[in-house]
Design an enzyme around this catalytic site. Structure first.
Site, PDB file in Angstrom:
ATOM      1  N   GLN A   1      11.582  -4.516 -10.218  1.00 56.86           N
ATOM      2  CA  GLN A   1      13.033  -4.710 -10.199  1.00 56.86           C
ATOM      3  C   GLN A   1      13.669  -3.874  -9.077  1.00 56.86           C
ATOM      4  O   GLN A   1      14.783  -4.140  -8.656  1.00 56.86           O
ATOM      5  CB  GLN A   1      13.575  -4.309 -11.584  1.00 56.86           C
ATOM      6  CG  GLN A   1      15.065  -4.459 -11.779  1.00 56.86           C
ATOM      7  CD  GLN A   1      15.537  -5.904 -11.762  1.00 56.86           C
ATOM      8  OE1 GLN A   1      14.815  -6.795 -12.203  1.00 56.86           O
ATOM      9  NE2 GLN A   1      16.738  -6.125 -11.246  1.00 56.86           N
ATOM     10  N   LYS A   2      12.932  -2.884  -8.594  1.00 49.92           N
ATOM     11  CA  LYS A   2      13.396  -2.059  -7.464  1.00 49.92           C
ATOM     12  C   LYS A   2      13.832  -2.956  -6.291  1.00 49.92           C
ATOM     13  O   LYS A   2      14.804  -2.676  -5.603  1.00 49.92           O
ATOM     14  CB  LYS A   2      12.248  -1.133  -7.053  1.00 49.92           C
ATOM     15  CG  LYS A   2      12.283  -0.585  -5.658  1.00 49.92           C
ATOM     16  CD  LYS A   2      13.209   0.577  -5.571  1.00 49.92           C
ATOM     17  CE  LYS A   2      13.215   1.323  -4.264  1.00 49.92           C
ATOM     18  NZ  LYS A   2      12.781   0.664  -3.070  1.00 49.92           N
ATOM     19  N   ASP A   3      13.074  -4.045  -6.077  1.00 42.73           N
ATOM     20  CA  ASP A   3      13.427  -5.008  -5.031  1.00 42.73           C
ATOM     21  C   ASP A   3      13.997  -6.251  -5.715  1.00 42.73           C
ATOM     22  O   ASP A   3      13.351  -7.297  -5.779  1.00 42.73           O
ATOM     23  CB  ASP A   3      12.188  -5.343  -4.197  1.00 42.73           C
ATOM     24  CG  ASP A   3      11.629  -4.108  -3.513  1.00 42.73           C
ATOM     25  OD1 ASP A   3      12.148  -3.741  -2.456  1.00 42.73           O
ATOM     26  OD2 ASP A   3      10.699  -3.479  -4.068  1.00 42.73           O
TER      27      ASP A   3
ATOM     28  N   GLY B   1       0.801  -1.220   0.000  1.00 42.60           N
ATOM     29  CA  GLY B   1       0.000   0.000   0.000  1.00 42.60           C
ATOM     30  C   GLY B   1       0.831   1.266   0.000  1.00 42.60           C
ATOM     31  O   GLY B   1       2.032   1.256  -0.263  1.00 42.60           O
TER      32      GLY B   1
ATOM     33  N   SER C   1       7.555   3.916  -1.023  1.00 42.19           N
ATOM     34  CA  SER C   1       6.632   4.431  -0.006  1.00 42.19           C
ATOM     35  C   SER C   1       7.416   5.095   1.117  1.00 42.19           C
ATOM     36  O   SER C   1       6.938   6.022   1.764  1.00 42.19           O
ATOM     37  CB  SER C   1       5.782   3.291   0.556  1.00 42.19           C
ATOM     38  OG  SER C   1       5.140   2.599  -0.489  1.00 42.19           O
TER      39      SER C   1
ATOM     40  N   MET D   1      11.268   5.476  -6.805  1.00 40.77           N
ATOM     41  CA  MET D   1      10.051   5.698  -6.016  1.00 40.77           C
ATOM     42  C   MET D   1       9.939   4.637  -4.934  1.00 40.77           C
ATOM     43  O   MET D   1      10.244   3.469  -5.160  1.00 40.77           O
ATOM     44  CB  MET D   1       8.829   5.648  -6.914  1.00 40.77           C
ATOM     45  CG  MET D   1       8.764   6.845  -7.816  1.00 40.77           C
ATOM     46  SD  MET D   1       7.147   6.965  -8.576  1.00 40.77           S
ATOM     47  CE  MET D   1       7.443   8.395  -9.603  1.00 40.77           C
TER      48      MET D   1
ATOM     49  N   HIS E   1       4.157   1.379  -8.113  1.00 37.45           N
ATOM     50  CA  HIS E   1       3.148   0.327  -7.968  1.00 37.45           C
ATOM     51  C   HIS E   1       2.184   0.345  -9.159  1.00 37.45           C
ATOM     52  O   HIS E   1       1.803  -0.696  -9.683  1.00 37.45           O
ATOM     53  CB  HIS E   1       2.301   0.544  -6.705  1.00 37.45           C
ATOM     54  CG  HIS E   1       3.061   0.487  -5.409  1.00 37.45           C
ATOM     55  ND1 HIS E   1       3.315   1.603  -4.652  1.00 37.45           N
ATOM     56  CD2 HIS E   1       3.585  -0.555  -4.727  1.00 37.45           C
ATOM     57  CE1 HIS E   1       3.961   1.262  -3.550  1.00 37.45           C
ATOM     58  NE2 HIS E   1       4.147  -0.052  -3.569  1.00 37.45           N
TER      59      HIS E   1
HETATM   60  P1  AMP Z   1       5.873  -2.686  -1.714  1.00 38.67           P
HETATM   61  O1  AMP Z   1       4.539  -2.041  -1.548  1.00 38.67           O
HETATM   62  O2  AMP Z   1       7.013  -1.790  -1.380  1.00 38.67           O
HETATM   63  O3  AMP Z   1       5.945  -4.048  -1.092  1.00 38.67           O
HETATM   64  O4  AMP Z   1       6.020  -2.935  -3.282  1.00 38.67           O
HETATM   65  C1  AMP Z   1       5.091  -3.694  -3.993  1.00 38.67           C
HETATM   66  C2  AMP Z   1       5.638  -4.012  -5.361  1.00 38.67           C
HETATM   67  O5  AMP Z   1       5.903  -2.802  -6.060  1.00 38.67           O
HETATM   68  C3  AMP Z   1       6.968  -4.777  -5.305  1.00 38.67           C
HETATM   69  O6  AMP Z   1       6.994  -5.752  -6.338  1.00 38.67           O
HETATM   70  C4  AMP Z   1       7.980  -3.692  -5.551  1.00 38.67           C
HETATM   71  O7  AMP Z   1       9.185  -4.163  -6.116  1.00 38.67           O
HETATM   72  C5  AMP Z   1       7.240  -2.809  -6.525  1.00 38.67           C
HETATM   73  N1  AMP Z   1       7.793  -1.465  -6.521  1.00 38.67           N
HETATM   74  C6  AMP Z   1       7.972  -0.657  -5.449  1.00 38.67           C
HETATM   75  N2  AMP Z   1       8.569   0.493  -5.825  1.00 38.67           N
HETATM   76  C7  AMP Z   1       8.791   0.401  -7.166  1.00 38.67           C
HETATM   77  C8  AMP Z   1       9.383   1.251  -8.139  1.00 38.67           C
HETATM   78  N3  AMP Z   1       9.887   2.439  -7.817  1.00 38.67           N
HETATM   79  N4  AMP Z   1       9.428   0.808  -9.415  1.00 38.67           N
HETATM   80  C9  AMP Z   1       8.936  -0.405  -9.753  1.00 38.67           C
HETATM   81  N5  AMP Z   1       8.371  -1.247  -8.884  1.00 38.67           N
HETATM   82  C10 AMP Z   1       8.292  -0.856  -7.609  1.00 38.67           C
END
Ligand code: AMP
Length: 294
Positions: A162-164, A45, A200, A198, A51
């Site tokens: 790919q960020k993670d 979220g 959160s 980017m 996202h």
């Molecule tokens: P999170 O809410 O941080 O768990 O992220 C959820 C999904 O969004 C994960 O697969 C992250 O790798 C992806 N995500 C988060 N930030 C980015 C970003 N800046 N660019 C691409 N994907 C992202």
């Protein structure tokens, strides 16, 4: 069953109905009615464009799109930011509605981890490097929640950023090892105009920290430039990246790594595809970023 929101898409007469479910039982009922293929985007979220790019791609490639919003307690260490992690479900829902999402699953913790829950998924070696070394238990929490969500949503495709990069590798390995039979789709990192990835967690940064946070991307760009100019010695590249980051008074390096992009083993000589990645604290905020050089 759950909540429903309706939005009128610009100009057209189509009414798109997005369903919001909070329980496993409701999700299961809904899942049986979703036309396939089903694309799934797991998130914690506090959504941003990174996202939403995943959601957009899922929308383009599937008949149905499900998104989960769940701040997963088991992937946070005891001293980490689970409690403070930013949350804004109403804003998230409005954004997801705008992307034509079909189903949003936003369970309370007890739906995912009922009392006495004891089935953990552990992905071996890959999980112990980099983020796993700095955050013991992190990928056990990630793999467990993603396996649980996959089991409930039964997607044909799931989208990860790919960020993670390490998370992506761990999930791919889990899917292969457990023969889960779905496709994992990797989506490139979405960045702010100045290059900051980017996240959160960027919301934690005050203006001074936000400025200094740019050093992560600058260090990655430096690595790519050095490599392109012929530098293949990983230690030399790491050293120059480290020196650049250390010029920012609020930056505190957790790790800077140049590793094989599949095994995550540290490289002495940079051979493509190599994952250049880092975790750096800017003030109290721990940020990660990476690029693949080649
Ligand atoms: P999170 O809410 O941080 O768990 O992220 C959820 C999904 O969004 C994960 O697969 C992250 O790798 C992806 N995500 C988060 N930030 C980015 C970003 N800046 N660019 C691409 N994907 C992202």
């Amino acid at each position: 069953m759950g909540r429903k929101r309706t939005v009128k898409m610009g100009g057209g007469a189509d009414n798109i109905i997005m369903k919001i479910v909070e329980t496993v039982a409701d999700l299961k009922k809904l899942r049986d009615k979703m036309p396939g293929p089903v694309g799934f985007v797991p998130t914690m979220g506090y959504l941003h464009q990174g996202h939403l790019v995943l959601v957009r791609q899922a929308r383009a490639e599937n008949a149905s799109v499900a998104v989960s919003i769940f701040v997963n307690p088991t992937q946070f260490g005891p001293k980490e930011d689970f409690r403070q992690y930013p949350r804004d479900p109403e804003r998230d829902l409005a954004l997801l509605e705008g992307e034509g999402t079909d189903v949003v699953f936003m369970p309370p913790v007890e739906e995912i981890y009922p009392p006495g829950f004891s089935k953990w998924v552990e992905v071996g070696r890959l999980s112990r490097r980099l983020e796993g070394a700095s955050r013991p238990g992190h990928f056990r929490g990630v793999a467990t929640v993603v396996a649980r969500l996959f089991d409930l949503v039964r997607p044909d495709r799931a989208y990860f950023g790919q960020k993670d990069a390490q998370q992506l590798l761990v999930i791919k390995k889990m899917v292969a090892d457990l023969a889960l039979g779905l496709e994992i789709v990797a989506v490139p990192t979405v960045r702010e105009a100045d290059g900051l990835a980017m996240s959160s967690r960027n919301t934690y940064l005050n203006p001074e920290e936000r400025e200094q946070a740019l050093v992560l991307y600058q260090a990655l760009t430096l690595a790519q430039r050095l490599y392109s100019d012929g530098e293949k010695d990983a230690a030399a590249i790491r050293q120059k990246m480290t020196a650049l980051i250390q010029k920012q008074p609020l930056a505190d390096i957790d790790y800077v790594s140049i590793a094989d992009a599949e095994t995550l083993e540290e490289l002495a000589e940079v051979k493509p595809p190599a994952l250049v990645s880092m975790a750096v604290r800017i003030g109290k905020t721990r940020l990660i970023d990476n690029i693949v050089v080649g």
